[in-house]
Design an enzyme around this catalytic site. Structure first.
Site, PDB file in Angstrom:
ATOM      1  N   ILE A 119       0.825  -1.208   0.000  1.00 42.78           N
ATOM      2  CA  ILE A 119       0.000   0.000   0.000  1.00 42.78           C
ATOM      3  C   ILE A 119       0.859   1.257   0.000  1.00 42.78           C
ATOM      4  CG2 ILE A 119      -1.625   1.344   1.381  1.00 42.78           C
ATOM      5  CD1 ILE A 119      -2.839  -1.327   2.330  1.00 42.78           C
ATOM      6  N   ARG A 149      12.348   0.588   6.682  1.00 46.37           N
ATOM      7  CA  ARG A 149      13.524   0.219   7.470  1.00 46.37           C
ATOM      8  C   ARG A 149      14.711  -0.161   6.594  1.00 46.37           C
ATOM      9  NH1 ARG A 149      11.070  -4.210  11.411  1.00 46.37           N
ATOM     10  NH2 ARG A 149       9.944  -4.619   9.477  1.00 46.37           N
ATOM     11  N   ASP A 198      13.856   3.230  11.201  1.00 44.70           N
ATOM     12  CA  ASP A 198      13.056   2.318  12.005  1.00 44.70           C
ATOM     13  C   ASP A 198      12.189   3.175  12.915  1.00 44.70           C
ATOM     14  OD1 ASP A 198      11.934   0.535  13.775  1.00 44.70           O
ATOM     15  OD2 ASP A 198      13.794  -0.503  14.251  1.00 44.70           O
ATOM     16  N   ASN A 211       1.587   4.901   7.082  1.00 35.68           N
ATOM     17  CA  ASN A 211       1.166   3.596   6.568  1.00 35.68           C
ATOM     18  C   ASN A 211       1.909   2.432   7.218  1.00 35.68           C
ATOM     19  OD1 ASN A 211       0.177   1.593   4.404  1.00 35.68           O
ATOM     20  ND2 ASN A 211       2.400   1.570   4.113  1.00 35.68           N
ATOM     21  N   TYR A 247      -3.651  -6.943  17.119  1.00 34.72           N
ATOM     22  CA  TYR A 247      -3.723  -6.129  15.899  1.00 34.72           C
ATOM     23  C   TYR A 247      -5.001  -5.298  15.903  1.00 34.72           C
ATOM     24  CZ  TYR A 247      -3.948  -5.122  10.859  1.00 34.72           C
ATOM     25  OH  TYR A 247      -4.041  -4.494   9.637  1.00 34.72           O
ATOM     26  N   LYS A 286      -5.385  -1.131  15.969  1.00 29.51           N
ATOM     27  CA  LYS A 286      -6.053  -0.391  14.893  1.00 29.51           C
ATOM     28  C   LYS A 286      -7.257   0.392  15.421  1.00 29.51           C
ATOM     29  CE  LYS A 286      -3.364  -1.494  11.452  1.00 29.51           C
ATOM     30  NZ  LYS A 286      -2.552  -0.473  10.753  1.00 29.51           N
ATOM     31  N   VAL A 331      -5.966  -6.716   1.295  1.00 32.58           N
ATOM     32  CA  VAL A 331      -5.365  -6.101   0.112  1.00 32.58           C
ATOM     33  C   VAL A 331      -4.305  -7.041  -0.453  1.00 32.58           C
ATOM     34  CG1 VAL A 331      -4.237  -4.024  -0.789  1.00 32.58           C
ATOM     35  CG2 VAL A 331      -5.774  -3.853   1.179  1.00 32.58           C
ATOM     36  N   THR A 369      -1.213  -7.671  -1.064  1.00 29.72           N
ATOM     37  CA  THR A 369       0.104  -7.172  -0.678  1.00 29.72           C
ATOM     38  C   THR A 369       0.937  -8.300  -0.089  1.00 29.72           C
ATOM     39  OG1 THR A 369      -0.611  -6.641   1.572  1.00 29.72           O
ATOM     40  CG2 THR A 369      -0.879  -4.908  -0.100  1.00 29.72           C
TER      41      THR A 369
END
Length: 256
Positions: A15, A35, A62, A89, A154, A158, A187, A189
């Site tokens: 993304i 990174r 980082d 992002n 997670y 979020k 997505v 990815t």
């Protein structure tokens, strides 16, 4: 639109890279951050070769290290000027049942998906407020709006970052700075590829079937394209009346 100085974190792939490409395509100057120095320089060179005109800069940092956040902004400011568009992002996922989620896994999700965007937003705001114009877009997730099993850390991170977006939007609504989130579903990815690998291993099925199973979880029956998420980010940049929103890009999985 006037060319702006944009900073996109987690931009070496997926993304973030699609967002950086979209912003450069309309003439904005873009600093890509990740990174890995080799990965971010490769991504920047690729965009630079295809998008004639804007300055495209690769920065290795980082962002879980506070000093790296300051160094990143200072490097971009020296090369391009104050950051006018921040796209936060960078992030990652982690899957485990709640009772098997360790303190270390929990802390890593909170640090990367919530604390890091907070630091970036806090650092970007003063210059935007002084200029009377700015755009902040955080890439969250549909799980910022619903609970989902096996990803408690997670999901919590979020939910937290969407709260940060809403609070910042309310606080600075009259300043000329907008703060929004884009909330993608699954997505196409490298991060989703890791999820597909985990599904395949857990269920003992082929990767292709695991991919189809994930796609079927979205009403449109397919994975979202990174460019579709990038278009939603661009919308938040060009529309100054959109503020404090979590814009779903999930094929209709979560209806607002």
């Amino acid at each position: 639109m006037t060319p702006r100085v944009c900073l996109v974190t987690g931009a070496s792939r997926g993304i973030g890279r699609a967002v950086a490409d979209r912003l450069a395509a309309v003439g904005h100057h873009v600093a890509l951050v990740a990174r890995s120095r080799s990965a971010i320089e490769e991504a920047a060179a690729d965009i630079r070769a295809r998008q004639a005109g804007p300055t495209v800069l690769g920065v290795a940092a980082d962002l879980t290290v506070p000093e790296d956040v300051e160094r990143m902004f200072a490097e971009v400011e020296r090369a391009l000027g104050p950051v006018e568009v921040l796209v936060a992002n960078a992030g990652a996922g982690s899957a485990a049942s709640l009772v098997e989620t360790t303190d270390e896994q929990w802390q890593h999700m909170i640090e990367l998906n919530l604390t890091t965007p907070f630091r970036c937003v806090r650092r970007a705001l003063p210059a935007m407020l002084e200029a009377g114009w700015g755009r902040i877009v955080v890439v969250a997730s549909v799980v910022a709006k619903r609970g989902e099993s096996q990803v408690s850390a997670y999901t919590a991170s979020k939910h937290g970052v969407l709260g940060l977006v809403r609070a910042a939007a309310a606080e600075y609504a009259r300043s000329g700075v907008t703060v929004n989130a884009v909330c993608p579903g699954y997505v196409d990815t490298p991060m989703t590829a890791e999820t597909i690998d985990a599904i395949s291993e857990r269920r003992g099925i082929e990767l292709a079937e695991a991919r189809r199973a994930l796609a079927r979880r979205q009403p449109i029956g397919r994975l979202v394209d990174p460019a579709e998420v990038a278009e939603a980010v661009h919308f938040c940049v060009v529309n100054g009346a959109v503020n404090g929103q979590g814009i779903n890009v999930d094929g209709g999985a979560v209806q607002s």
